[in-house]
Design a protein around this motif. Sequence first.
Motif, PDB file in Angstrom:
ATOM      1  N   ALA A 145       0.972   7.086   0.420  1.00  0.00           N
ATOM      2  CA  ALA A 145       1.469   8.357  -0.106  1.00  0.00           C
ATOM      3  C   ALA A 145       0.321   9.329  -0.362  1.00  0.00           C
ATOM      4  N   ARG A 146      -0.769   8.814  -0.914  1.00  0.00           N
ATOM      5  CA  ARG A 146      -1.921   9.677  -1.184  1.00  0.00           C
ATOM      6  C   ARG A 146      -2.602  10.139   0.101  1.00  0.00           C
TER       7      ARG A 146
ATOM      8  N   ARG B 116       2.488  21.996  -2.459  1.00  0.00           N
ATOM      9  CA  ARG B 116       2.459  21.311  -3.736  1.00  0.00           C
ATOM     10  C   ARG B 116       3.070  19.930  -3.471  1.00  0.00           C
ATOM     11  N   VAL B 117       2.271  18.903  -3.679  1.00  0.00           N
ATOM     12  CA  VAL B 117       2.733  17.552  -3.336  1.00  0.00           C
ATOM     13  C   VAL B 117       2.970  16.748  -4.605  1.00  0.00           C
ATOM     14  N   ILE B 118       4.140  16.156  -4.686  1.00  0.00           N
ATOM     15  CA  ILE B 118       4.473  15.354  -5.850  1.00  0.00           C
ATOM     16  C   ILE B 118       4.775  13.929  -5.413  1.00  0.00           C
ATOM     17  N   VAL B 119       3.924  13.013  -5.850  1.00  0.00           N
ATOM     18  CA  VAL B 119       4.080  11.605  -5.489  1.00  0.00           C
ATOM     19  C   VAL B 119       4.654  10.857  -6.683  1.00  0.00           C
TER      20      VAL B 119
ATOM     21  N   GLY C 257       0.792  -1.220   0.000  1.00  0.00           N
ATOM     22  CA  GLY C 257       0.000   0.000   0.000  1.00  0.00           C
ATOM     23  C   GLY C 257       0.825   1.271   0.000  1.00  0.00           C
ATOM     24  N   ARG C 258       1.999   1.233  -0.658  1.00  0.00           N
ATOM     25  CA  ARG C 258       2.850   2.428  -0.716  1.00  0.00           C
ATOM     26  C   ARG C 258       2.111   3.626  -1.292  1.00  0.00           C
TER      27      ARG C 258
ATOM     28  N   TRP D  14       7.940  16.265  -1.698  1.00  0.00           N
ATOM     29  CA  TRP D  14       8.145  15.117  -2.577  1.00  0.00           C
ATOM     30  C   TRP D  14       7.868  13.845  -1.793  1.00  0.00           C
ATOM     31  N   VAL D  15       7.065  12.963  -2.362  1.00  0.00           N
ATOM     32  CA  VAL D  15       6.852  11.656  -1.731  1.00  0.00           C
ATOM     33  C   VAL D  15       7.232  10.583  -2.752  1.00  0.00           C
TER      34      VAL D  15
END
Length: 397
Positions: free
Chosen positions: A50-51, A127-130, A45-46, A158-159
């Motif tokens: 992350a979400r 600002r989230v970047i997965v 469930g990575r 950053w994730v």
Amino acid sequence: MTATSGTVWDDVVGQPDAVRVLQRAASDPAAMTHAWLVTGPPGSGRSVAARAFAAALQCRGAAPGTASGTSPGPAPGCGRCQECTTTLAGTHPDLTVVATEKVVITIDEVRDLITQASRTPSVGRYRVIVVEDADRMAERTTNVLLKSIEEPPSHTVWVLCAPSVQDVLPTIRSRCRTVGLRVPPPQDVADLLVRRDGADPGLALDAARAAQSHVGLARRLARDPEARSRRTAVLEVARRIRGVPDAVLAAAELVEVAKAEATAATAERDATEKAELMRALGVGDGDTLPPKLRSQLKHLEDDQKRRATRRQRDVLDRAMVDLLSLYRDVLVVQLGAEVELVNAAHADVVRALARDATPEQTVRRMDAIGTARERLEGNVAPLLALEAMAVALRPQG
Ligand SMILES: [Zn+2]
């Protein structure tokens, strides 16, 4: 399932430690880290974690029990506010998710991400970047990413996700805070399927065990009767192999099933991508592609072919993991160990195989499956790898 019930963390199954760390980070901006690495085995469930984290970072809902307001509560990720719901749905304007089924993430894609990372959030707090498969980046690409991760703008998070810390270059991992996920207990996965999808509890537990807690696979098995019968067919192969000719046939059959499944999964998407490309190139329906644009199409087709090959190998690998779990059960029965069977729903096959062999033979068969997986990973032709394996599975003496 107590403090976080009804929140964005609901679907992060069986990971109390990781959830605690991420929740804390989201609730205390002072303790915030701008680069994260979420690791865990496939299916742990990575990307879900992350979400959920991304949603918690954006959440503007109030803590339970207080009036709604703009300041985040002590346990952000309410699951109800617009920031939470749009982030989970993947439509939040300040969220970028790189979910790739391609073999690699290209340097251009990463440059594009870095540009996005530098922009101020439009509505959210961050600002989230997965990046779901951060391990699918070439070293050169990683180096481009490095600087942005090293000195990210204060509004950017950053994730990165990867199976393990070792799958990411040391230069990257040393700049990230790591959160490790474990394989969740089957019962937790089953509970999720019952709660989210209304699955039958018995079926859900069988599916969770059969999928060895891989959440996505378990969901497919619980939902899709065809997926269940494909898995049963794979397990039945083990019982059907009596001699070398059966083994050769069985190997060919496994490869065919994998090919069919991979094609079914990608055909629709391939067609859409092609249509989009043609539109982008200004080529109408039924028009022929001008020769000078053909390389563009070829580029896409090559990508799609690589994706199909990868998918086929993934499907085959899963079939082998299923077989491995079957022989693991056989060994459990042969040794009289007091452990739950992964394939409790196929106890008859397990018992039949246990009767016909010694524990030593079972171990040798498991080794043969392991070898086939390694060879497949090393790009040996699938049919060759599987034939050798199937021959080793036939009854001895
Ligand atoms: Zn919220």
